[in-house]
Enzyme design. Sequence first.
Site, PDB file in Angstrom:
ATOM      1  N   ASP A 127     -14.961   2.102   2.668  1.00 31.55           N
ATOM      2  CA  ASP A 127     -14.029   1.810   1.568  1.00 31.55           C
ATOM      3  C   ASP A 127     -14.277   0.397   1.043  1.00 31.55           C
ATOM      4  O   ASP A 127     -13.353  -0.409   0.944  1.00 31.55           O
ATOM      5  CB  ASP A 127     -12.590   1.973   2.050  1.00 31.55           C
ATOM      6  CG  ASP A 127     -11.587   2.054   0.898  1.00 31.55           C
ATOM      7  OD1 ASP A 127     -12.008   2.338  -0.235  1.00 31.55           O
ATOM      8  OD2 ASP A 127     -10.390   1.835   1.135  1.00 31.55           O
ATOM      9  N   GLY A 132       0.832  -1.183   0.000  1.00 29.58           N
ATOM     10  CA  GLY A 132       0.000   0.000   0.000  1.00 29.58           C
ATOM     11  C   GLY A 132       0.873   1.242   0.000  1.00 29.58           C
ATOM     12  O   GLY A 132       2.098   1.156  -0.128  1.00 29.58           O
ATOM     13  N   VAL A 166       2.176  -5.967   3.318  1.00 32.57           N
ATOM     14  CA  VAL A 166       1.638  -7.147   3.998  1.00 32.57           C
ATOM     15  C   VAL A 166       2.535  -8.324   3.646  1.00 32.57           C
ATOM     16  O   VAL A 166       2.829  -8.565   2.466  1.00 32.57           O
ATOM     17  CB  VAL A 166       0.185  -7.437   3.577  1.00 32.57           C
ATOM     18  CG1 VAL A 166      -0.327  -8.704   4.266  1.00 32.57           C
ATOM     19  CG2 VAL A 166      -0.708  -6.253   3.915  1.00 32.57           C
ATOM     20  N   PHE A 194       1.650   3.199   2.433  1.00 37.47           N
ATOM     21  CA  PHE A 194       2.544   3.296   3.587  1.00 37.47           C
ATOM     22  C   PHE A 194       2.637   1.991   4.362  1.00 37.47           C
ATOM     23  O   PHE A 194       2.995   1.984   5.529  1.00 37.47           O
ATOM     24  CB  PHE A 194       2.093   4.432   4.524  1.00 37.47           C
ATOM     25  CG  PHE A 194       0.633   4.377   4.897  1.00 37.47           C
ATOM     26  CD1 PHE A 194       0.190   3.541   5.902  1.00 37.47           C
ATOM     27  CD2 PHE A 194      -0.282   5.175   4.239  1.00 37.47           C
ATOM     28  CE1 PHE A 194      -1.143   3.496   6.250  1.00 37.47           C
ATOM     29  CE2 PHE A 194      -1.625   5.130   4.567  1.00 37.47           C
ATOM     30  CZ  PHE A 194      -2.056   4.285   5.578  1.00 37.47           C
ATOM     31  N   LYS A 214       0.857  -7.003   8.629  1.00 35.46           N
ATOM     32  CA  LYS A 214       0.748  -5.716   7.949  1.00 35.46           C
ATOM     33  C   LYS A 214       1.705  -4.756   8.639  1.00 35.46           C
ATOM     34  O   LYS A 214       1.476  -4.328   9.774  1.00 35.46           O
ATOM     35  CB  LYS A 214      -0.680  -5.188   8.015  1.00 35.46           C
ATOM     36  CG  LYS A 214      -0.886  -3.851   7.306  1.00 35.46           C
ATOM     37  CD  LYS A 214      -2.349  -3.426   7.358  1.00 35.46           C
ATOM     38  CE  LYS A 214      -2.573  -2.109   6.636  1.00 35.46           C
ATOM     39  NZ  LYS A 214      -4.004  -1.703   6.655  1.00 35.46           N
TER      40      LYS A 214
END
Length: 374
Positions: A226, A109, A114, A111, A128
């Site tokens: 989301d 992602g 995983v 920042f 993560k």
Amino acid sequence: ICDWSSDVCSSDLGEETTLGEGWYGVSRPAEKKAAPPPPARDGRKKLYTTVAVKEVDAETFSETAKSNRVWWTPEDDELPDADETPFDVYVSGLPINDKYDIGETTRRGDFFVVKAAKDKAGQAVSVKAIDVGLAQMLGQSIDALANEIELLKRCGGDAGVCSGIEVMRTDASLCLVLESVGGAALNVQLARGADENYTEADARRLARQAAGAVAYVHAQGVVHRDITPDNFLFTAKDNIDQIKLCDFSFAVVTDADLSDAPGGDPEFQAPEIARDEANGKAADVWSLGVLVHLLLAGAPPLHDSNTTRLRQKIGSGRLALGEAPVWPAAASSGALSLLKAVLVVDAAARPTAAAVRDHAYFAATDAPDRKSVV
């Protein structure tokens, strides 16, 4: 775009006129020196261009970078005091490598990454790893990260939601240890192209799992904000039968509508969000409807490469549901009936996520075994 921290230019500094000022530097007007021209035969002169120069205080920058990068330093043996970070009630004092063997990266992602991992007994987990300093620089607050941890703990325990196990640290990252979800994200799987054996029955099964996960999250008093295919992961690389909802970065605990707009993919945002209006659980239901449409037709109901135009289209709610070329001719009438019930512009008229999960389309056992275009 005005800040390229690695850029270098040769210049003559101007006066002490500050154009912009940050934590560790100021910008001043200047003249940029052009590269020396070849011997001039036509009377050409050396060229100058008006520019701005950003002066950096190296010592201040070092301290600022350190404080923003992570709130403890690598040489610290102890975690910070409770008043320094909201994570203290969750974070284990052990370095993560003392308890888990970290494997390959399965997802990235802005920042975080995983990684697949195993505990010392061989039990598979997912880790993560969040770069807290980078997250803050990208606008993600410490409180927001702490909120995600709380929500993972709150919503864990359902078959359709990834459960949080514990939180640990490395020298530079906060690590959320989650139940193992080793498969690809749903959007990645869809992007790999059509499987000859993929049918509407497969799409319906995955859509019902997504609806069940959203319904469970809502039952816990949480608005996810989301619901997109990149936040649903398959449980294993060789298992494309089960997905789990795995990201709570924008989620909040509330039964009331919210005034701000969440982040995420604009193609999945509800009309009320596109119009900058109050939004809540009903917006999740709209996003769920877009996800179901994607599973059945291979594309969302509305698309535009221009985000402003896309928001205008979504805000108007003018959908061509069931029409070619987006909607596959082989799709069943039950699937179209479900989407027409869910993708309603009026948020108050949408069904709840639980009602979507229990819709007759998912309850039927005689759905045609027709291929979708995914």
